[in-house]
Design a protein around this motif. Structure first.
Motif, PDB file in Angstrom:
ATOM      1  N   VAL A 141      45.967  45.736  41.125  1.00  0.00           N
ATOM      2  CA  VAL A 141      44.927  46.500  41.813  1.00  0.00           C
ATOM      3  C   VAL A 141      45.612  47.203  42.974  1.00  0.00           C
ATOM      4  CG1 VAL A 141      42.769  46.381  43.117  1.00  0.00           C
ATOM      5  CG2 VAL A 141      43.130  44.848  41.169  1.00  0.00           C
ATOM      6  N   TYR A 142      45.397  48.504  43.080  1.00  0.00           N
ATOM      7  CA  TYR A 142      46.000  49.325  44.131  1.00  0.00           C
ATOM      8  C   TYR A 142      44.913  49.721  45.126  1.00  0.00           C
ATOM      9  CZ  TYR A 142      49.655  49.891  40.608  1.00  0.00           C
ATOM     10  OH  TYR A 142      50.636  49.668  39.677  1.00  0.00           O
ATOM     11  N   VAL A 143      45.238  49.644  46.416  1.00  0.00           N
ATOM     12  CA  VAL A 143      44.289  49.985  47.477  1.00  0.00           C
ATOM     13  C   VAL A 143      44.977  50.956  48.426  1.00  0.00           C
ATOM     14  CG1 VAL A 143      42.787  49.061  49.276  1.00  0.00           C
ATOM     15  CG2 VAL A 143      43.330  47.642  47.295  1.00  0.00           C
ATOM     16  N   ALA A 188      43.890  38.005  43.096  1.00  0.00           N
ATOM     17  CA  ALA A 188      43.876  38.100  44.565  1.00  0.00           C
ATOM     18  C   ALA A 188      42.783  39.056  45.027  1.00  0.00           C
ATOM     19  CB  ALA A 188      45.240  38.559  45.084  1.00  0.00           C
ATOM     20  N   TRP A 189      42.576  40.160  44.309  1.00  0.00           N
ATOM     21  CA  TRP A 189      41.527  41.126  44.658  1.00  0.00           C
ATOM     22  C   TRP A 189      40.150  40.475  44.520  1.00  0.00           C
ATOM     23  CZ3 TRP A 189      40.978  45.089  47.522  1.00  0.00           C
ATOM     24  CH2 TRP A 189      39.910  45.968  47.372  1.00  0.00           C
ATOM     25  N   THR A 190      39.949  39.715  43.445  1.00  0.00           N
ATOM     26  CA  THR A 190      38.681  39.011  43.251  1.00  0.00           C
ATOM     27  C   THR A 190      38.439  38.025  44.377  1.00  0.00           C
ATOM     28  OG1 THR A 190      38.795  39.259  40.858  1.00  0.00           O
ATOM     29  CG2 THR A 190      37.393  37.490  41.685  1.00  0.00           C
ATOM     30  N   ASP A 191      39.459  37.279  44.772  1.00  0.00           N
ATOM     31  CA  ASP A 191      39.331  36.340  45.894  1.00  0.00           C
ATOM     32  C   ASP A 191      38.951  37.080  47.168  1.00  0.00           C
ATOM     33  OD1 ASP A 191      39.963  34.215  44.248  1.00  0.00           O
ATOM     34  OD2 ASP A 191      42.056  34.074  44.943  1.00  0.00           O
ATOM     35  N   PHE A 192      39.581  38.220  47.415  1.00  0.00           N
ATOM     36  CA  PHE A 192      39.269  39.017  48.596  1.00  0.00           C
ATOM     37  C   PHE A 192      37.804  39.462  48.577  1.00  0.00           C
ATOM     38  CE2 PHE A 192      38.768  43.322  50.332  1.00  0.00           C
ATOM     39  CZ  PHE A 192      39.002  43.059  51.671  1.00  0.00           C
TER      40      PHE A 192
END
Length: 63
Positions: free
Chosen positions: A32-34, A51-55
């Motif tokens: 996932v890119y931000v 990690a994105w889901t956790d965030f």
């Protein structure tokens, strides 16, 4: 290994008629890119989907 073409989108909470202060996200199966919408050519954050889901689960949205 080549980099896939990324399709960026911004949050539905962002104003659609101004560049404003928002982030944009692009997803691939592996990453996932931000990035900051105002400086799209600058460095970007890259995380795993887990990690994105956790965030996101730890983020509280208020209006």
């Amino acid at each position: 290994m080549s980099t896939p073409e990324l399709h960026w989108f911004k949050s539905s909470y962002s104003s659609s008629n101004e560049p404003g202060d928002c982030v944009e996200v692009a997803t691939t199966p592996a990453l996932v890119y931000v990035r900051d919408s105002k400086t799209s050519g600058a460095a970007r954050l890259t995380v795993t989907p887990a990690a994105w889901t956790d965030f996101l689960e730890g983020t509280v949205v208020t209006s």
